[in-house]
Scaffold this active site. Structure first.
Site, mmCIF file in Angstrom:
data_model
loop_
_atom_site.group_PDB
_atom_site.id
_atom_site.type_symbol
_atom_site.label_atom_id
_atom_site.label_comp_id
_atom_site.label_asym_id
_atom_site.label_seq_id
_atom_site.Cartn_x
_atom_site.Cartn_y
_atom_site.Cartn_z
ATOM 1 N N TYR A 146 0.863 -1.181 0.000
ATOM 2 C CA TYR A 146 0.000 0.000 0.000
ATOM 3 C C TYR A 146 0.898 1.230 0.000
ATOM 4 O O TYR A 146 1.806 1.342 0.830
ATOM 5 C CB TYR A 146 -0.891 0.001 1.254
ATOM 6 C CG TYR A 146 -1.800 1.201 1.351
ATOM 7 C CD1 TYR A 146 -2.898 1.341 0.501
ATOM 8 C CD2 TYR A 146 -1.568 2.198 2.303
ATOM 9 C CE1 TYR A 146 -3.736 2.453 0.593
ATOM 10 C CE2 TYR A 146 -2.403 3.303 2.402
ATOM 11 C CZ TYR A 146 -3.483 3.423 1.545
ATOM 12 O OH TYR A 146 -4.309 4.521 1.634
ATOM 13 N N ASP A 239 9.439 2.539 -0.010
ATOM 14 C CA ASP A 239 8.376 3.265 0.682
ATOM 15 C C ASP A 239 8.515 2.958 2.173
ATOM 16 O O ASP A 239 8.066 1.909 2.661
ATOM 17 C CB ASP A 239 7.009 2.833 0.138
ATOM 18 C CG ASP A 239 5.881 3.600 0.807
ATOM 19 O OD1 ASP A 239 6.167 4.380 1.747
ATOM 20 O OD2 ASP A 239 4.719 3.415 0.409
ATOM 21 N N LYS A 267 4.469 9.472 8.497
ATOM 22 C CA LYS A 267 4.165 8.997 9.857
ATOM 23 C C LYS A 267 5.129 9.517 10.928
ATOM 24 O O LYS A 267 4.998 10.646 11.387
ATOM 25 C CB LYS A 267 4.094 7.468 9.852
ATOM 26 C CG LYS A 267 2.965 6.984 8.891
ATOM 27 C CD LYS A 267 2.405 5.653 9.221
ATOM 28 C CE LYS A 267 1.506 5.135 8.128
ATOM 29 N NZ LYS A 267 0.154 4.894 8.457
HETATM 30 C C1 LIG Z 1 3.756 2.152 3.332
HETATM 31 C C2 LIG Z 1 2.779 3.285 3.201
HETATM 32 N N1 LIG Z 1 2.920 4.154 2.204
HETATM 33 C C3 LIG Z 1 2.107 5.202 2.062
HETATM 34 C C4 LIG Z 1 1.069 5.402 2.939
HETATM 35 C C5 LIG Z 1 0.179 6.600 2.773
HETATM 36 O O1 LIG Z 1 0.384 7.488 3.806
HETATM 37 P P1 LIG Z 1 -0.741 8.565 4.229
HETATM 38 O O2 LIG Z 1 -1.847 7.785 4.869
HETATM 39 O O3 LIG Z 1 -0.027 9.486 5.150
HETATM 40 O O4 LIG Z 1 -1.178 9.203 2.963
HETATM 41 C C6 LIG Z 1 0.874 4.511 3.998
HETATM 42 C C7 LIG Z 1 -0.211 4.657 4.997
HETATM 43 O O5 LIG Z 1 -1.222 5.185 4.883
HETATM 44 C C8 LIG Z 1 1.750 3.429 4.129
HETATM 45 O O6 LIG Z 1 1.607 2.541 5.111
HETATM 46 N N1 LIG Z 2 -2.560 1.157 6.637
HETATM 47 C C1 LIG Z 2 -2.829 2.564 6.572
HETATM 48 C C2 LIG Z 2 -1.527 3.253 6.672
HETATM 49 O O1 LIG Z 2 -0.500 2.704 6.964
HETATM 50 C C3 LIG Z 2 -3.770 2.955 7.656
HETATM 51 C C4 LIG Z 2 -4.126 4.404 7.713
HETATM 52 C C5 LIG Z 2 -5.428 4.704 7.026
HETATM 53 O O2 LIG Z 2 -5.650 4.256 5.910
HETATM 54 O O3 LIG Z 2 -6.248 5.437 7.603
#
Ligand SMILES: Cc1ncc(COP(=O)(O)O)c(C=O)c1O
Ligand SMILES: N[C@H](C=O)CCC(=O)O
Length: 424
Positions: A146, A239, A267
């Site tokens: 993701y 990532d 994060k």
């Molecule tokens: C590995 C990874 N990349 C990207 C994202 C996207 O980050 P954000 O939710 O801050 O947009 C997330 C989590 O949401 C993630 O776990």
């Molecule tokens: N798995 C997602 C980010 O790492 C969880 C955060 C979200 O989607 O609200």
């Protein structure tokens, strides 16, 4: 304070929320809390306290950013100091240089950095940067990884996209989909076959999967990606939105000793405030505007609150042996979970873990999909009953924080034992 008891206020807030937000929430995974989400009024250390005055030990921690726990005093103090001086300028402030230098000092692959506002923005811009730099259009990602909620990432995506059965979102143009190739995680043969056939601008990968539960890379997978990308002239994007400053102070890249071309962060580097970052070697990063022609901009980029919260958080990580302590707590949780009678596997890398029922190993997204999700959900509810908040989805990660100290851990282990006894 109560663990069981009524949830009358949360229930009535949920009713209101359903009438005003699609699906009742502002990010889908929050709707996975059953029978309806509890509403949090306060986060304190390792705990969240709900509007109904229930108290849970929090192993979700905002989905990863809160490695120090909620409202850590040093971070809070520095945020308040910054708020006193103003919180948005639209012109640079010193703290953005301090945070950038701090990140770069821990990650050899990062010589220059651009701050954005979310992990989504980070990966979206990293992909654009890779395309601009290589003059190639296609990318390769992995099933169940993701990378946020933009068009190029929502192909066979994990996290809530998987939880809600839409790994491939509606609304993404065919032309975009044709540029995204997907391989099974840990499968280098698939990667090489695609690199041979297509001109791939970049491979984007979660160096440790944290959005299908936790799935570690197998030995030689990441080094294999590094070699193959060099051979075929593609860039390698790690990532590290979850893993950055979590599995080690230098992220998964330091942990496994592999240098990517581009790193995306988020994060933890915002200390719980909105953040994203793209980092890499000078010659690649200088393709970004205004020095280069790959466009990126943002009203809130490098806003001083996220900057100071992130900087303060990393300072504490440096001083307080945070990675070691949080990993010890995660190990205790993993060991206790592992004694459960029901067939299962627990995957853990340092302070990230998840349990999968009904399978004996989980090495990729397909294995994770075979796990018994209903049993996971049932166990998660049992844990809630005893005052422990695990992610409401099989496809998320259990995190620990510095606030999960000896006392909290004792309470957590007792709770897990109780939940297990009612579960088996
Ligand atoms: C590995 C990874 N990349 C990207 C994202 C996207 O980050 P954000 O939710 O801050 O947009 C997330 C989590 O949401 C993630 O776990
Ligand atoms: N798995 C997602 C980010 O790492 C969880 C955060 C979200 O989607 O609200």
């Amino acid at each position: 304070m109560d663990k069981r008891g009524s949830s009358i206020l949360s229930q009535s807030l949920w009713k209101e929320a359903l009438s005003i937000f699609p699906g009742g929430v502002n990010s889908p995974v929050r709707a996975a809390v059953k029978p309806y989400p509890f509403y949090v009024k306060e986060g304190k250390g390792a705990y969240v306290i709900t509007e109904d005055n229930k108290k849970y030990i929090d192993f979700v921690l905002g989905y990863g950013p809160l490695i120090l726990g909620h409202a850590y005093p040093y971070v809070k103090k520095n945020i308040f100091n910054q708020i006193d001086k103003g919180w948005l300028f639209g012109i640079p402030s010193k703290v953005e240089i301090e945070l950038a230098k701090k990140i770069s000092s821990h990650m050899n692959s990062i010589e220059k950095i651009r701050f954005v506002n979310s992990g989504t923005e980070a990966t979206m811009n990293a992909i654009r940067l890779a395309r601009g730099f290589t003059k190639r259009e296609k990318i390769l990602k992995f099933d169940g990884n993701y990378h946020g909620a933009h068009d190029y990432a929502l192909v066979d995506a994990g996290s809530a996209a998987m939880e809600f059965g839409i790994p491939n979102s509606l609304g993404i143009p065919e032309q975009v989909l044709r540029t995204v190739n997907v391989c099974t995680y840990n499968d280098l043969t698939c990667v090489e076959n695609i690199l041979k056939k297509e001109d791939i601008a970049a491979i984007i990968v979660e160096p440790i999967m944290g959005n299908m539960g936790v799935i570690p890379p197998q030995k030689d997978f990441l080094s294999g990606l590094r070699e193959l990308t060099k051979t075929y002239g593609s860039l390698l994007i790690f990532d590290e939105v979850i893993t950055g400053f979590r599995v080690s102070i230098s992220g998964a890249q330091g942990y496994y000793g592999i240098e990517p071309d581009i790193t995306t962060l988020g994060k933890i580097i915002g200390g719980g405030f909105p953040i994203g970052a793209i980092g890499g070697k000078r010659q690649i990063m200088d393709f970004l505007t205004p020095s280069g022609k790959v466009f990126n901009a943002g009203t809130f980029n490098a806003n001083p609150i996220s900057m100071i919260a992130g900087l303060s958080t990393i300072e504490v990580i440096e001083k307080e042996n945070v990675i070691h302590k949080t990993s010890q707590s995660a190990k205790e949780i993993a060991d206790e979970l592992d004694k459960i009678g029901t067939p299962h596997v627990v995957n853990r890398v340092e302070n990230m873990l998840q349990i999968f029922f009904g399978v004996s190993s989980v090495k990729n997204a397909e294995d994770a999909r075979k796990a018994n999700k209903e049993l996971y959900n049932k166990f998660q509810l049992k844990l809630l009953d005893v005052g422990i908040f695990f992610p409401p989805s099989q496809f998320e990660t259990v995190f620990t924080s510095l606030a999960h100290d000896e006392n909290v851990m004792q309470e957590a282990i007792e709770g897990i034992k109780k939940a297990k006894s009612e579960f088996n």
